[in-house]
Write a protein that holds these residues in place. Structure first.
Motif, mmCIF file in Angstrom:
data_model
loop_
_atom_site.group_PDB
_atom_site.id
_atom_site.type_symbol
_atom_site.label_atom_id
_atom_site.label_comp_id
_atom_site.label_asym_id
_atom_site.label_seq_id
_atom_site.Cartn_x
_atom_site.Cartn_y
_atom_site.Cartn_z
ATOM 1 N N LEU A 45 0.810 -1.215 0.000
ATOM 2 C CA LEU A 45 0.000 0.000 0.000
ATOM 3 C C LEU A 45 0.844 1.267 0.000
ATOM 4 C CD1 LEU A 45 -2.682 -1.000 2.632
ATOM 5 C CD2 LEU A 45 -3.050 -0.709 0.191
ATOM 6 N N ALA A 104 3.369 4.089 -1.134
ATOM 7 C CA ALA A 104 3.434 4.673 -2.482
ATOM 8 C C ALA A 104 4.483 4.017 -3.368
ATOM 9 C CB ALA A 104 3.677 6.177 -2.376
ATOM 10 N N ASP A 109 6.570 7.254 1.520
ATOM 11 C CA ASP A 109 5.426 7.994 1.005
ATOM 12 C C ASP A 109 4.167 7.158 1.192
ATOM 13 O OD1 ASP A 109 6.913 10.165 0.173
ATOM 14 O OD2 ASP A 109 7.332 9.275 -1.785
ATOM 15 N N ALA A 151 0.426 6.459 0.038
ATOM 16 C CA ALA A 151 -0.367 6.664 -1.169
ATOM 17 C C ALA A 151 -1.774 7.170 -0.877
ATOM 18 C CB ALA A 151 -0.435 5.365 -1.971
ATOM 19 N N ASP A 152 -2.396 6.682 0.187
ATOM 20 C CA ASP A 152 -3.779 7.078 0.478
ATOM 21 C C ASP A 152 -4.096 6.804 1.941
ATOM 22 O OD1 ASP A 152 -4.256 4.338 0.757
ATOM 23 O OD2 ASP A 152 -4.959 4.135 -1.291
ATOM 24 N N GLY A 153 -5.368 6.996 2.299
ATOM 25 C CA GLY A 153 -5.788 6.814 3.690
ATOM 26 C C GLY A 153 -5.638 5.391 4.174
ATOM 27 N N THR A 154 -5.864 4.430 3.286
ATOM 28 C CA THR A 154 -5.709 3.034 3.685
ATOM 29 C C THR A 154 -4.251 2.746 4.014
ATOM 30 O OG1 THR A 154 -7.533 2.443 2.221
ATOM 31 C CG2 THR A 154 -6.165 0.654 3.022
ATOM 32 N N GLN A 185 -11.209 -4.186 0.927
ATOM 33 C CA GLN A 185 -11.320 -3.082 -0.023
ATOM 34 C C GLN A 185 -10.886 -3.471 -1.426
ATOM 35 O OE1 GLN A 185 -9.599 0.594 1.364
ATOM 36 N NE2 GLN A 185 -10.583 0.420 3.363
#
Length: 194
Positions: free
Chosen positions: A29, A31, A67, A69-72, A109
């Motif tokens: 997950l 980045a 880094d 990548a997103d909220g997850t 998800q």
């Protein structure tokens, strides 16, 4: 035994390795796809807790440089941040439960939904799956549940034996396999959007 039952009876070694394995499988997950070596020193502490707090601090600092990548993906960093420095069963058990749910949520998800209807209570669904009621779990979640259960069973079987290091190696191998599965699913999804 269900996943929740196995976590409830696991020792410190099993709890630390279980939580760590869940985080390890979620590294794709990040980045840049996640660097497995980020958590590797912590695996070396799972046998007896030696240098756990020092290695945990180093892993947290290393992940701060990754880094997100997103909220997850931020959940992975949050769960590493929540890992207890204290090598004792109660805080490790709470952490292992939380990591287990995060890993299941990540796989949910990315999974193929069953039934087509939106889930009204995802947290309740995760708890049901952990308790052994997983008939409605998609293939990714079912695979993740299986991995979590097998890791805890193997660690329990090898606890205090000459094969205890092998049990940890098996947990790491299962985790590596799960990380490859999630990375492949993420890659397919990314190609589908392109």
């Amino acid at each position: 035994m269900s996943l929740l039952e196995l976590i409830a009876v696991a020792d410190e070694r099993g709890l630390a390795a279980s939580g760590l394995a869940c985080l390890d499988r979620c590294l794709p997950l990040l980045a840049d796809g996640g660097e497995p070596e980020l958590l590797r020193p912590l695996w070396g502490s799972c046998e007896d807790g030696r240098d756990w707090d020092t290695r945990l601090t180093a892993a947290r600092e290393a992940m701060e440089g990754e880094d997100i990548a997103d909220g997850t993906a931020a959940l992975v960093r949050k769960m590493l941040g929540a890992a207890p420095s204290d090598w004792s069963a109660d805080p490790l058990r709470e952490w292992a439960r939380a990591c287990s749910l995060v890993a299941l949520e990540v796989h949910r998800q990315f999974d193929i939904p069953r039934g087509g209807d939106a889930v009204q209570d995802p947290a309740g669904q995760l708890r049901r799956w952990s308790a052994g009621e997983a008939e409605d779990a998609g293939p990714l979640v079912a695979g993740e549940l299986h991995r979590q259960i097998k890791i805890l069973e193997t660690l329990a079987e090898t606890a205090g034996t000459a094969g205890s290091v092998g049990g940890l190696r098996g947990a790491l191998d299962r985790s590596t396999e799960g990380r490859r599965v999630l990375r492949a699913v993420m890659s397919r999804r990314a190609r589908g959007r392109a």
